[in-house]
Design a protein around this motif. Structure first.
Motif, PDB file in Angstrom:
ATOM      1  N   GLY A  64       0.780  -1.224   0.000  1.00 42.50           N
ATOM      2  CA  GLY A  64       0.000   0.000   0.000  1.00 42.50           C
ATOM      3  C   GLY A  64       0.811   1.274   0.000  1.00 42.50           C
ATOM      4  N   PHE A  65       2.117   1.187  -0.083  1.00 44.81           N
ATOM      5  CA  PHE A  65       2.946   2.380  -0.207  1.00 44.81           C
ATOM      6  C   PHE A  65       3.964   2.146  -1.319  1.00 44.81           C
ATOM      7  CE2 PHE A  65       4.958  -0.209   3.119  1.00 44.81           C
ATOM      8  CZ  PHE A  65       6.258  -0.323   2.647  1.00 44.81           C
ATOM      9  N   SER A  66       4.588   3.223  -1.748  1.00 44.34           N
ATOM     10  CA  SER A  66       5.540   3.148  -2.856  1.00 44.34           C
ATOM     11  C   SER A  66       6.965   3.381  -2.366  1.00 44.34           C
ATOM     12  CB  SER A  66       5.188   4.178  -3.935  1.00 44.34           C
ATOM     13  OG  SER A  66       3.939   3.880  -4.526  1.00 44.34           O
ATOM     14  N   ILE A  67       7.909   2.905  -3.148  1.00 42.93           N
ATOM     15  CA  ILE A  67       9.335   3.122  -2.906  1.00 42.93           C
ATOM     16  C   ILE A  67       9.902   3.819  -4.137  1.00 42.93           C
ATOM     17  CG2 ILE A  67      11.579   2.014  -2.537  1.00 42.93           C
ATOM     18  CD1 ILE A  67      10.123  -0.228  -1.069  1.00 42.93           C
ATOM     19  N   VAL A  68      10.777   4.782  -3.914  1.00 47.11           N
ATOM     20  CA  VAL A  68      11.346   5.546  -5.014  1.00 47.11           C
ATOM     21  C   VAL A  68      12.670   4.906  -5.449  1.00 47.11           C
ATOM     22  CG1 VAL A  68      12.174   7.798  -5.778  1.00 47.11           C
ATOM     23  CG2 VAL A  68      10.271   7.654  -4.150  1.00 47.11           C
ATOM     24  N   PRO A  69      12.803   4.509  -6.707  1.00 46.40           N
ATOM     25  CA  PRO A  69      14.086   3.989  -7.183  1.00 46.40           C
ATOM     26  C   PRO A  69      15.168   5.062  -7.079  1.00 46.40           C
ATOM     27  CG  PRO A  69      12.322   3.564  -8.776  1.00 46.40           C
ATOM     28  CD  PRO A  69      11.769   4.523  -7.763  1.00 46.40           C
ATOM     29  N   THR A  70      16.390   4.644  -6.912  1.00 44.68           N
ATOM     30  CA  THR A  70      17.508   5.594  -6.876  1.00 44.68           C
ATOM     31  C   THR A  70      18.153   5.748  -8.244  1.00 44.68           C
ATOM     32  OG1 THR A  70      19.087   3.860  -6.249  1.00 44.68           O
ATOM     33  CG2 THR A  70      17.984   5.064  -4.459  1.00 44.68           C
ATOM     34  N   VAL A  71      17.986   4.741  -9.121  1.00 42.15           N
ATOM     35  CA  VAL A  71      18.580   4.793 -10.454  1.00 42.15           C
ATOM     36  C   VAL A  71      17.659   4.092 -11.445  1.00 42.15           C
ATOM     37  CG1 VAL A  71      21.017   4.921  -9.752  1.00 42.15           C
ATOM     38  CG2 VAL A  71      19.914   2.684 -10.000  1.00 42.15           C
ATOM     39  N   SER A  72      17.765   4.496 -12.702  1.00 40.27           N
ATOM     40  CA  SER A  72      17.105   3.758 -13.781  1.00 40.27           C
ATOM     41  C   SER A  72      18.018   2.623 -14.222  1.00 40.27           C
ATOM     42  CB  SER A  72      16.822   4.677 -14.966  1.00 40.27           C
ATOM     43  OG  SER A  72      18.038   5.068 -15.576  1.00 40.27           O
ATOM     44  N   PHE A  73      17.481   1.728 -15.037  1.00 45.50           N
ATOM     45  CA  PHE A  73      18.308   0.642 -15.559  1.00 45.50           C
ATOM     46  C   PHE A  73      19.536   1.193 -16.286  1.00 45.50           C
ATOM     47  CE2 PHE A  73      14.434  -2.413 -16.019  1.00 45.50           C
ATOM     48  CZ  PHE A  73      14.504  -2.701 -14.666  1.00 45.50           C
ATOM     49  N   ASP A  74      19.344   2.254 -17.064  1.00 45.09           N
ATOM     50  CA  ASP A  74      20.447   2.814 -17.844  1.00 45.09           C
ATOM     51  C   ASP A  74      21.489   3.491 -16.965  1.00 45.09           C
ATOM     52  OD1 ASP A  74      19.304   1.940 -20.205  1.00 45.09           O
ATOM     53  OD2 ASP A  74      18.291   3.852 -20.604  1.00 45.09           O
ATOM     54  N   GLU A  75      21.068   3.990 -15.805  1.00 46.89           N
ATOM     55  CA  GLU A  75      21.979   4.726 -14.921  1.00 46.89           C
ATOM     56  C   GLU A  75      22.656   3.836 -13.887  1.00 46.89           C
ATOM     57  OE1 GLU A  75      19.313   8.846 -14.794  1.00 46.89           O
ATOM     58  OE2 GLU A  75      19.055   7.271 -13.272  1.00 46.89           O
ATOM     59  N   ALA A  76      22.188   2.638 -13.706  1.00 41.76           N
ATOM     60  CA  ALA A  76      22.674   1.792 -12.614  1.00 41.76           C
ATOM     61  C   ALA A  76      24.147   1.442 -12.796  1.00 41.76           C
ATOM     62  CB  ALA A  76      21.852   0.511 -12.531  1.00 41.76           C
ATOM     63  N   PRO A  77      24.921   1.536 -11.731  1.00 36.96           N
ATOM     64  CA  PRO A  77      26.314   1.090 -11.806  1.00 36.96           C
ATOM     65  C   PRO A  77      26.382  -0.430 -11.828  1.00 36.96           C
ATOM     66  CG  PRO A  77      25.771   1.665  -9.555  1.00 36.96           C
ATOM     67  CD  PRO A  77      24.559   2.011 -10.379  1.00 36.96           C
ATOM     68  N   GLN A  78      27.542  -0.941 -12.176  1.00 38.96           N
ATOM     69  CA  GLN A  78      27.717  -2.382 -12.112  1.00 38.96           C
ATOM     70  C   GLN A  78      27.710  -2.843 -10.665  1.00 38.96           C
ATOM     71  OE1 GLN A  78      27.938  -5.057 -14.359  1.00 38.96           O
ATOM     72  NE2 GLN A  78      27.786  -6.115 -12.397  1.00 38.96           N
ATOM     73  N   ALA A  79      26.918  -3.846 -10.389  1.00 37.83           N
ATOM     74  CA  ALA A  79      26.807  -4.379  -9.031  1.00 37.83           C
ATOM     75  C   ALA A  79      27.953  -5.320  -8.708  1.00 37.83           C
ATOM     76  CB  ALA A  79      25.487  -5.131  -8.872  1.00 37.83           C
ATOM     77  N   ASP A  80      28.446  -5.228  -7.479  1.00 35.52           N
ATOM     78  CA  ASP A  80      29.243  -6.326  -6.927  1.00 35.52           C
ATOM     79  C   ASP A  80      28.299  -7.447  -6.505  1.00 35.52           C
ATOM     80  OD1 ASP A  80      31.890  -5.093  -6.987  1.00 35.52           O
ATOM     81  OD2 ASP A  80      31.092  -3.737  -5.456  1.00 35.52           O
ATOM     82  N   VAL A  81      27.147  -7.047  -5.952  1.00 38.21           N
ATOM     83  CA  VAL A  81      26.109  -7.992  -5.528  1.00 38.21           C
ATOM     84  C   VAL A  81      24.786  -7.554  -6.150  1.00 38.21           C
ATOM     85  CG1 VAL A  81      24.906  -9.065  -3.595  1.00 38.21           C
ATOM     86  CG2 VAL A  81      27.316  -8.412  -3.349  1.00 38.21           C
ATOM     87  N   LEU A  82      24.212  -8.404  -6.962  1.00 41.32           N
ATOM     88  CA  LEU A  82      22.895  -8.167  -7.551  1.00 41.32           C
ATOM     89  C   LEU A  82      21.849  -8.846  -6.687  1.00 41.32           C
ATOM     90  CD1 LEU A  82      21.014  -7.272  -9.905  1.00 41.32           C
ATOM     91  CD2 LEU A  82      21.542  -9.475 -10.976  1.00 41.32           C
ATOM     92  N   LEU A  83      20.790  -8.128  -6.339  1.00 34.72           N
ATOM     93  CA  LEU A  83      19.728  -8.664  -5.493  1.00 34.72           C
ATOM     94  C   LEU A  83      18.379  -8.504  -6.188  1.00 34.72           C
ATOM     95  CD1 LEU A  83      18.375  -9.649  -2.867  1.00 34.72           C
ATOM     96  CD2 LEU A  83      18.518  -7.295  -2.017  1.00 34.72           C
ATOM     97  N   VAL A  84      17.642  -9.608  -6.291  1.00 29.83           N
ATOM     98  CA  VAL A  84      16.295  -9.575  -6.855  1.00 29.83           C
ATOM     99  C   VAL A  84      15.315 -10.052  -5.790  1.00 29.83           C
ATOM    100  CG1 VAL A  84      14.762 -10.360  -8.690  1.00 29.83           C
ATOM    101  CG2 VAL A  84      17.211 -10.053  -9.152  1.00 29.83           C
ATOM    102  N   PRO A  85      14.470  -9.164  -5.276  1.00 32.64           N
ATOM    103  CA  PRO A  85      13.456  -9.577  -4.304  1.00 32.64           C
ATOM    104  C   PRO A  85      12.267 -10.221  -5.014  1.00 32.64           C
ATOM    105  CG  PRO A  85      13.256  -7.242  -4.738  1.00 32.64           C
ATOM    106  CD  PRO A  85      14.429  -7.726  -5.550  1.00 32.64           C
ATOM    107  N   GLY A  86      11.276 -10.655  -4.236  1.00 31.78           N
ATOM    108  CA  GLY A  86      10.133 -11.351  -4.820  1.00 31.78           C
ATOM    109  C   GLY A  86       8.816 -10.633  -4.594  1.00 31.78           C
ATOM    110  N   GLY A  87       7.749 -11.389  -4.723  1.00 27.26           N
ATOM    111  CA  GLY A  87       6.398 -10.855  -4.636  1.00 27.26           C
ATOM    112  C   GLY A  87       5.607 -11.259  -5.860  1.00 27.26           C
ATOM    113  N   ASP A  88       4.298 -11.022  -5.843  1.00 29.47           N
ATOM    114  CA  ASP A  88       3.477 -11.353  -7.004  1.00 29.47           C
ATOM    115  C   ASP A  88       3.979 -10.645  -8.256  1.00 29.47           C
ATOM    116  OD1 ASP A  88       1.746 -13.166  -5.844  1.00 29.47           O
ATOM    117  OD2 ASP A  88       0.280 -11.636  -5.254  1.00 29.47           O
ATOM    118  N   GLY A  89       4.519  -9.438  -8.076  1.00 24.40           N
ATOM    119  CA  GLY A  89       5.026  -8.695  -9.217  1.00 24.40           C
ATOM    120  C   GLY A  89       6.182  -9.371  -9.926  1.00 24.40           C
ATOM    121  N   ALA A  90       6.869 -10.273  -9.236  1.00 24.56           N
ATOM    122  CA  ALA A  90       7.991 -10.972  -9.863  1.00 24.56           C
ATOM    123  C   ALA A  90       7.523 -11.817 -11.038  1.00 24.56           C
ATOM    124  CB  ALA A  90       8.702 -11.852  -8.830  1.00 24.56           C
ATOM    125  N   PHE A  91       6.302 -12.339 -10.954  1.00 25.10           N
ATOM    126  CA  PHE A  91       5.808 -13.199 -12.030  1.00 25.10           C
ATOM    127  C   PHE A  91       5.378 -12.372 -13.237  1.00 25.10           C
ATOM    128  CE2 PHE A  91       5.780 -15.587  -8.190  1.00 25.10           C
ATOM    129  CZ  PHE A  91       6.266 -16.820  -8.581  1.00 25.10           C
TER     130      PHE A  91
END
Length: 239
Positions: free
Chosen positions: A57-84
């Motif tokens: 019921g609340f939103s989170i603001v991204p810090t970067v777009s896909f194009d702006e994102a730096p290369q990750a040392d650690v990539l994290l993908v969370p879950g939820g119904d939206g993952a599908f």
């Protein structure tokens, strides 16, 4: 476990995928812990930087777009119904693949594992996710494995929702050593004492009729998205 950060003496970059209807605790639980590590920088990435609605019921603001994102040392993908739903988003899957190529660790929490699978990153890999969907990981080439946290090489996956905190401490210990992970655990007062013992199907207070219903419901609701992703992987010659 490692005594020093995987990136040596320098800072570590965590890039977490953010998407509509994410289970916010899958994301915010691990991020809260990982952000307390010395030199850690956490980026939340989405198509753009407009607020993204979570499942709470609340939103989170991204810090970067896909194009702006730096290369990750650690990539994290969370879950939820939206993952599908994300499994049909080719731009997001391409972003996950690109980040995974340069990341030292590729990780997920809960049903975020299905996004890794849809991106072709779990073929022959032992992985876990929420218990009610775990068996379906096999459709994407993974080896479904029970556990709060499962590591197979550079891939670390966490189980359902609250497992993300155990997952984060495991990642912290891997990158910074056990003492640093213990420091963060103490700082965050992570000493769970739940009032009920019904937190997984194997616990004595778990309602087995509810377990069966959840397994059936998740297969019905999520199975079609998994099947589409599996078909695309076969067409692309991945798993």
């Amino acid at each position: 476990m490692a005594d020093t950060p995987v990136a040596g003496a320098g800072p570590l970059t965590f890039v977490a995928l953010l998407f509509p209807r994410v289970t916010q605790l899958d994301l915010t639980g691990p991020v809260q812990f990982l952000s307390r590590l010395p030199g850690a920088t956490v980026h939340l990435a989405w198509h753009d930087v407009a607020p993204v609605p979570t499942d709470s019921g609340f939103s989170i603001v991204p810090t970067v777009s896909f194009d702006e994102a730096p290369q990750a040392d650690v990539l994290l993908v969370p879950g939820g119904d939206g993952a599908f739903e994300l499994m049909d988003d080719q731009a997001a899957l391409d972003f996950v693949r690109r980040q995974a190529e340069g990341a030292s660790y590729v990780t997920s929490v809960c049903t975020g594992a299905f996004v890794l699978g849809a991106a072709g990153l779990l073929d022959g890999v032992r992985a876990t996710t929420h218990w009610a969907s775990r068996a379906m990981l096999a459709d994407l080439g993974a080896i479904p494995t029970e556990g709060r946290t499962v590591r197979d090489g550079r891939v670390i996956t966490g189980g359902g929702v609250t497992s993300g905190i155990d997952f984060a401490l495991t990642v912290a210990a891997e990158l910074y050593g056990d003492d640093e992970a213990r420091r963060v655990q103490l700082q965050m007062e992570y000493a769970p004492e739940p009032p009920f013992d019904a937190g997984s199907p194997t616990r004595p207070e778990a309602d087995q009729d509810r377990v069966r219903r959840m397994l059936e419901t998740n297969r019905e609701r999520r199975g079609p998205a998994v099947a589409r992703a599996a078909a695309r992987l076969r067409e692309a010659g991945r798993p």
